[in-house]
Design a protein around this motif. Structure first.
Motif, short mmCIF file in Angstrom:
data_model
loop_
_atom_site.label_atom_id
_atom_site.label_comp_id
_atom_site.label_asym_id
_atom_site.label_seq_id
_atom_site.Cartn_x
_atom_site.Cartn_y
_atom_site.Cartn_z
N ARG A 186 -22.15 50.66 15.48
CA ARG A 186 -22.38 52.12 14.78
C ARG A 186 -20.98 52.55 14.56
O ARG A 186 -19.89 52.52 15.37
N ARG A 187 -20.92 53.43 13.47
CA ARG A 187 -19.56 54.10 13.30
C ARG A 187 -19.64 55.49 13.77
O ARG A 187 -20.79 56.08 13.99
N LEU A 188 -18.51 56.04 14.07
CA LEU A 188 -18.55 57.43 14.55
C LEU A 188 -18.77 58.35 13.17
O LEU A 188 -18.83 58.06 12.25
N PRO A 189 -19.39 59.70 13.55
CA PRO A 189 -19.94 60.38 12.32
C PRO A 189 -18.69 60.57 11.48
O PRO A 189 -17.64 60.80 11.91
N PRO A 190 -19.15 60.57 10.22
CA PRO A 190 -18.01 61.01 9.12
C PRO A 190 -17.43 62.40 9.32
O PRO A 190 -17.94 63.21 9.78
N GLY A 191 -16.23 62.69 8.80
CA GLY A 191 -15.72 64.04 8.76
C GLY A 191 -14.12 63.85 8.83
O GLY A 191 -13.35 64.29 9.85
#
Length: 400
Positions: A279-284
């Motif tokens: 999974r990817r880290l949360p966007p921002g």
């Protein structure tokens, strides 16, 4: 394409070159010119007078100049005319080639020896330049001890230019008063200008990462450092374009062993690779370093918070991975490739194996022709790290 690795290097180019011409530790560079010399004499004796090849002996010193050292070439420069005289004298007078070809062989030997001197000097100069570049790289990208900062880590750097040793990619781990900080970045552009920026940013990270309590403040210090660096370069008349850098900052807090903080500055979001999937880290995202004036809201360095379960690894890469293309122009599908690999073998999430996998598959996808310098960096908490103050000494101070 090759991965550039650290290692001791010397100034003796002959030893490095002859490694390709050694058998059981002994140089065999002299064998090809000697075989050619003997072959020319044998062929000349077994052919008719209308097909004389003895004059070809002038090729022998030339071959030696390409693969032997100066002394070896000089030996063949003397041996070739001497062999010519001996072989020619054994023939009946009417078949002898005579003085003109002997002079040609002598001149050829002198020129071959001179060419060998030039070649060896060039090799030594190139080796010296490579040694200097390797020293610069070790200074910028310092070696990281195993388990540094309570993290299990692995990294590999691939140069787009097979002769390159340094570039604008950088990474580091810094133990600090408020946790262990990790950085990976990519400076816009190439050459020594990009290396200077990378060195400046790493120096600032090592200080700010140690002292500053907030990850956003560390990012602010990096932004200020890049702006000051560009101003100085412009004052010196050396900065030819706007310079910026993308980066990812990670904080492993001692107080929250299953959480990480991240600041993503115009860079690809890190991937979390674990036995259960990818999974990817949360966007921002924040803007790249050097572009603060483009953010009208002033929200330069948003801090992301994410959970990192035991056994999960953070994978950070520069755009040399995600922008690697195959012959049809298709980008390398890193995330999809990792999903399939983890499903087949959950043990691949270990940093060393993960980095090796990404390196191999990136090169395979682009056929070994990288368009940009590439760094693959994987980190995760070591078993038991982050419990009971991991990096501190019990008084809130870091041992690193």
């Amino acid at each position: 394409m090759r991965a550039v690795s650290d290692g001791a290097s010397g100034l003796k180019s002959d030893a490095r070159r002859q490694d390709l011409l050694r058998v059981r530790g002994r140089s065999v560079a002299w064998v090809p010119p000697l075989v050619l010399l003997v072959g020319i004499v044998v062929v000349d004796f077994y052919t008719s007078r209308d097909f004389r090849v003895l004059s070809w002996i002038v090729l022998v010193p030339g071959i030696a100049a390409a693969i032997c050292g100066v002394r070896g070439t000089a030996v063949f420069a003397v041996l070739a005319p001497a062999t010519y005289v001996a072989a020619d004298a054994l023939l009946p007078h009417q078949y002898q080639a005579g003085l003109p070809d002997l002079v040609l062989a002598g001149i050829g030997g002198v020129l071959a020896t001179a060419a060998c001197v030039v070649r060896v000097r060039g090799e030594r100069r190139m080796v010296h330049i490579q040694d200097v570049a390797a020293t610069i790289r070790r200074t910028v990208l310092r070696p990281l001890p195993p388990g540094w900062g309570g993290l299990e880590h692995a990294a590999v750097y691939l140069a787009a230019d097979s002769e390159a040793r340094v570039g604008g990619d950088f990474y580091d781990i810094q133990i600090g008063l408020h946790g262990t900080r990790v950085i990976l970045g990519d400076v816009q552009g190439k050459g020594l200008g990009a290396v200077e920026v990378a060195a400046a940013l790493l120096g600032t990270f090592r200080e700010a990462g140690y002292h500053e309590p907030d990850l956003a403040t560390v990012a602010l210090r990096l932004e200020e450092r890049l702006q000051r660096h560009v101003l100085m370069r412009e004052a010196l008349g050396r900065e030819e374009c706007d310079r910026f850098a993308t980066a990812v900052l990670i904080n492993f807090s001692d107080r929250q062993p299953e959480a990480v903080e991240a600041v993503v500055l115009g860079h690809d979001c890190p991937l979390v690779v674990g036995p259960d999937g990818v999974r990817r880290l949360p966007p921002g995202h924040g803007l790249p370093l050097g572009m603060a004036e483009l953010d009208p809201r002033g929200e330069l360095f948003p801090v992301l918070h994410a959970r990192l379960r035991p056994g999960e690894t953070l994978l950070l890469t520069t755009d040399g991975v995600t922008e690697a293309r195959d012959g049809e122009g298709t980008f390398y599908p890193l995330a999809d490739d990792l999903v399939a690999a983890v499903a087949a073998d959950p043990g691949i999430v270990r940093p060393r194996r993960l980095v090796a996998f990404v390196r191999e598959h990136t090169l395979r996808h682009c056929g070994g022709h990288l368009a940009d310098d590439t760094t693959v960096f994987a980190v995760r908490r070591s078993a038991g790290a982050g419990k009971g103050g991991g990096n501190g000494d019990g008084n809130g101070r870091s041992r690193g």
